[in-house]
Structure formats: C-alpha cells, structure tokens
Design a protein around this motif. Sequence first.
Motif, mmCIF file in Angstrom:
data_model
loop_
_atom_site.group_PDB
_atom_site.id
_atom_site.type_symbol
_atom_site.label_atom_id
_atom_site.label_comp_id
_atom_site.label_asym_id
_atom_site.label_seq_id
_atom_site.Cartn_x
_atom_site.Cartn_y
_atom_site.Cartn_z
ATOM 1 N N GLY A 1 0.827 -1.200 0.000
ATOM 2 C CA GLY A 1 0.000 0.000 0.000
ATOM 3 C C GLY A 1 0.859 1.247 0.000
ATOM 4 N N PHE A 2 0.222 2.404 0.229
ATOM 5 C CA PHE A 2 0.961 3.655 0.303
ATOM 6 C C PHE A 2 0.202 4.638 1.175
ATOM 7 C CE2 PHE A 2 -1.834 4.016 -3.406
ATOM 8 C CZ PHE A 2 -2.479 5.226 -3.165
ATOM 9 N N LYS A 3 0.955 5.601 1.710
ATOM 10 C CA LYS A 3 0.353 6.739 2.398
ATOM 11 C C LYS A 3 1.141 7.972 1.992
ATOM 12 C CE LYS A 3 -1.192 8.634 6.822
ATOM 13 N NZ LYS A 3 -0.498 9.941 6.726
ATOM 14 N N ASN A 4 0.493 8.847 1.282
ATOM 15 C CA ASN A 4 1.133 10.047 0.766
ATOM 16 C C ASN A 4 2.398 9.683 0.002
ATOM 17 O OD1 ASN A 4 -0.943 11.634 1.832
ATOM 18 N ND2 ASN A 4 0.108 11.848 3.796
ATOM 19 N N ASP A 5 3.571 10.034 0.528
ATOM 20 C CA ASP A 5 4.799 9.795 -0.236
ATOM 21 C C ASP A 5 5.524 8.523 0.184
ATOM 22 O OD1 ASP A 5 5.795 10.533 2.225
ATOM 23 O OD2 ASP A 5 7.224 11.995 1.458
ATOM 24 N N LEU A 6 4.895 7.668 0.969
ATOM 25 C CA LEU A 6 5.537 6.434 1.423
ATOM 26 C C LEU A 6 4.845 5.226 0.801
ATOM 27 C CD1 LEU A 6 7.666 5.168 3.318
ATOM 28 C CD2 LEU A 6 5.863 4.992 5.039
ATOM 29 N N ASN A 7 5.595 4.441 0.039
ATOM 30 C CA ASN A 7 5.108 3.208 -0.561
ATOM 31 C C ASN A 7 5.740 2.040 0.170
ATOM 32 O OD1 ASN A 7 3.893 4.726 -2.857
ATOM 33 N ND2 ASN A 7 6.048 5.097 -3.342
ATOM 34 N N PHE A 8 4.961 1.005 0.470
ATOM 35 C CA PHE A 8 5.505 -0.087 1.262
ATOM 36 C C PHE A 8 5.031 -1.441 0.750
ATOM 37 C CE2 PHE A 8 1.567 1.215 3.332
ATOM 38 C CZ PHE A 8 0.902 -0.005 3.500
ATOM 39 N N LEU A 9 5.848 -2.448 1.013
ATOM 40 C CA LEU A 9 5.512 -3.830 0.750
ATOM 41 C C LEU A 9 6.035 -4.654 1.914
ATOM 42 C CD1 LEU A 9 4.581 -6.198 -1.091
ATOM 43 C CD2 LEU A 9 6.867 -6.176 -2.078
ATOM 44 N N VAL A 10 5.137 -5.336 2.623
ATOM 45 C CA VAL A 10 5.501 -6.185 3.756
ATOM 46 C C VAL A 10 5.340 -7.638 3.330
ATOM 47 C CG1 VAL A 10 4.949 -6.836 6.131
ATOM 48 C CG2 VAL A 10 4.776 -4.434 5.421
ATOM 49 N N ARG A 11 6.375 -8.426 3.518
ATOM 50 C CA ARG A 11 6.321 -9.851 3.211
ATOM 51 C C ARG A 11 6.393 -10.647 4.509
ATOM 52 N NH1 ARG A 11 8.072 -10.556 -2.400
ATOM 53 N NH2 ARG A 11 8.884 -8.577 -3.186
ATOM 54 N N THR A 12 5.665 -11.761 4.551
ATOM 55 C CA THR A 12 5.736 -12.654 5.704
ATOM 56 C C THR A 12 5.954 -14.081 5.204
ATOM 57 O OG1 THR A 12 3.445 -13.433 5.928
ATOM 58 C CG2 THR A 12 3.936 -11.198 6.735
ATOM 59 N N ASP A 13 6.325 -14.972 6.129
ATOM 60 C CA ASP A 13 6.361 -16.392 5.782
ATOM 61 C C ASP A 13 4.975 -16.991 6.025
ATOM 62 O OD1 ASP A 13 6.157 -16.682 8.544
ATOM 63 O OD2 ASP A 13 8.251 -17.330 8.798
ATOM 64 N N ASP A 14 4.855 -18.295 5.889
ATOM 65 C CA ASP A 14 3.548 -18.932 6.055
ATOM 66 C C ASP A 14 3.029 -18.858 7.487
ATOM 67 O OD1 ASP A 14 3.131 -19.663 3.403
ATOM 68 O OD2 ASP A 14 4.300 -21.504 3.616
ATOM 69 N N PHE B 1 3.118 -16.057 9.203
ATOM 70 C CA PHE B 1 2.818 -14.635 9.400
ATOM 71 C C PHE B 1 3.943 -13.875 10.113
ATOM 72 C CE2 PHE B 1 -1.382 -16.728 9.254
ATOM 73 C CZ PHE B 1 -1.903 -16.107 8.129
ATOM 74 N N ARG B 2 5.162 -14.406 10.085
ATOM 75 C CA ARG B 2 6.291 -13.666 10.630
ATOM 76 C C ARG B 2 6.817 -12.719 9.548
ATOM 77 N NH1 ARG B 2 9.994 -18.595 12.784
ATOM 78 N NH2 ARG B 2 9.977 -18.933 10.509
ATOM 79 N N VAL B 3 6.981 -11.435 9.885
ATOM 80 C CA VAL B 3 7.483 -10.470 8.907
ATOM 81 C C VAL B 3 8.921 -10.838 8.537
ATOM 82 C CG1 VAL B 3 8.090 -8.065 8.479
ATOM 83 C CG2 VAL B 3 5.984 -8.612 9.705
ATOM 84 N N THR B 4 9.157 -11.101 7.258
ATOM 85 C CA THR B 4 10.487 -11.471 6.787
ATOM 86 C C THR B 4 11.127 -10.382 5.938
ATOM 87 O OG1 THR B 4 9.506 -12.576 4.869
ATOM 88 C CG2 THR B 4 9.971 -13.932 6.827
ATOM 89 N N ASN B 5 10.326 -9.419 5.500
ATOM 90 C CA ASN B 5 10.874 -8.365 4.660
ATOM 91 C C ASN B 5 9.963 -7.150 4.681
ATOM 92 O OD1 ASN B 5 10.616 -7.076 1.665
ATOM 93 N ND2 ASN B 5 12.744 -7.555 2.116
ATOM 94 N N CYS B 6 10.578 -5.975 4.688
ATOM 95 C CA CYS B 6 9.834 -4.723 4.533
ATOM 96 C C CYS B 6 10.567 -3.890 3.489
ATOM 97 C CB CYS B 6 9.740 -3.967 5.853
ATOM 98 S SG CYS B 6 8.846 -2.392 5.729
ATOM 99 N N SER B 7 9.876 -3.554 2.404
ATOM 100 C CA SER B 7 10.483 -2.774 1.333
ATOM 101 C C SER B 7 9.779 -1.428 1.229
ATOM 102 C CB SER B 7 10.374 -3.512 -0.005
ATOM 103 O OG SER B 7 11.101 -4.715 0.019
#
Length: 261
Positions: free
Chosen positions: A168-181, A183-189
């Motif tokens: 998703g995004f909010k104003n000027d910040l775009n994000f992508l959150v990845r998790t494993d199966d 639901f542990r966060v493994t990546n934030c871009s």
Amino acid sequence: MRKLSILTVLSASLLIVACKSKKVIVDATKEESRITLDNRVLVNGILDNQLSFNTFSAKAKSAVAINKDNYDATLNIKIKNQEAIWISITTVFGIEAARVLITPTRFRMMNRINGTYIDEPFAFLHQFASEEITYGNLQAMMVGNMIDQALTYSNEAKKGDLGYLLSGFKNDLNFLVRTDDNFRVTNCSLSTYNQEHQVNTDYSDFALIGKHPVPKDIRLTANSSAVKLELQLKYNRIALNEAVEMPFTIPSKYKPLSGIR
C-alpha cells in the motif's frame, strides 16, 4: 567526513528509511502473486505475531558498508515502548563512539570521537527520510514488527508460494511487507518513484521471546544516487520488560554539529 559520520550513525540506528516519492505501489514478484486475500485477514495474522513489550534491550554486532567504506561495531540498544530508543555504539576496540536517543518528538546524538552533538526535533530526520516516517516506524523496524502505515493504509494482500504480501501507500511512502507462512514479517520494502530510492530490510533467524518470534538477524540495504548502504545487525542477547536506564547528558564542552541541514 562530517557527512559520512552522520550517515554512519543514522544507519546504525536504522534511520535511513525512504526518500520522498510519488504514489507508486511496489510490484510483487510473479510467483508470489497467486491468490488475493482480504487485507484484514492478513493484517490480523501478522498482528498475532507482533512483539509486545514494555521495554526491549539487546546487544548486537553490526557491520556497516557505506559506498566503499566498511565499519564494524557493537550496539547496545534499549527501547521503552512508544517512548524512547537509546543506542550506544562501541568500536571494535571497546571505545564508545556515539550515543543516540530518539523520542517521538526529538532526535539527539553525541559523537564521543570528535566531541560534537545533534539535538533537534524529530522532524530533523525527514532530511534523510520520508515525512511519513514516524517514531513508531523506527521502533517497529528494530524489533521486526509491522510498520504503522500497513495497519490502515494497505490496499492489497496476497498469498503466494513464499508466504504472504501486504502492500500500500500513504502520501509519499510506498511499502511492501512480506511474511512467511507463519505470518512472521520477513521483509519490509520501501520504494520511491521509479525505484530511484530503495530501502529493503530482511529479517531471519527467529527466536521465541515472550511467546512471540523476534528476528535475531536484520539486514538493511539502501540505494540512491548519492549513497549505497548495507547494514547488518546480529542480536546476541535480547531481554524484555527489564528495568532499563537511558543515560544521555551532553557534556558542556561538546559543540553542535554544523552543516547538517
């Protein structure tokens, strides 16, 4: 050297996080874009794994590469939930090089090597990061939790071969959150317009702390036209809800660091 010193401290504090951008969603890889989910289902799954604490303290070995320069240091990190982040940066020779104190309203840093300091409102950090970056984002990144914006501004959730994706995004910040199966966060871009600035944080080597998974290995890379940054934190001690002290007194002989704006 002054600029390099500032960037080193900020990167060690996980502060170099995303430059200003337009509303462009980060694309998921093809094999991970299989099944669209309800956003709330995925958010709730991630929330069940979020680390809950009053205080967090840890010791970490760190390796920092800025362009062609490499540094090794030990970080002592203390966090009071939603109140303050305190970091002491020690060289390989056991000498404290810098100390950082971040609150929701202020950023303070003193460089013990050259006797200088920064004492500025939190908005000072927006020189290096999107104006959407908050104290809560910094705290979340240091313990492997989901960033604030993903709770309410995510607009796409998917299930793929490698786990789940929330973007998703909010104003000027775009994000992508990845998790494993699980639901542990493994990546934030975090991404900028046309990928001109990219920040990628990977989390691995999870340990159960207080019945919740905490990553012991955090790797951050940031690329822009001016700086290429690589940072690795390897936590070798983590404790929750212990009494913590955050001493931070700037000696009267220290001078404000000039030329930082």
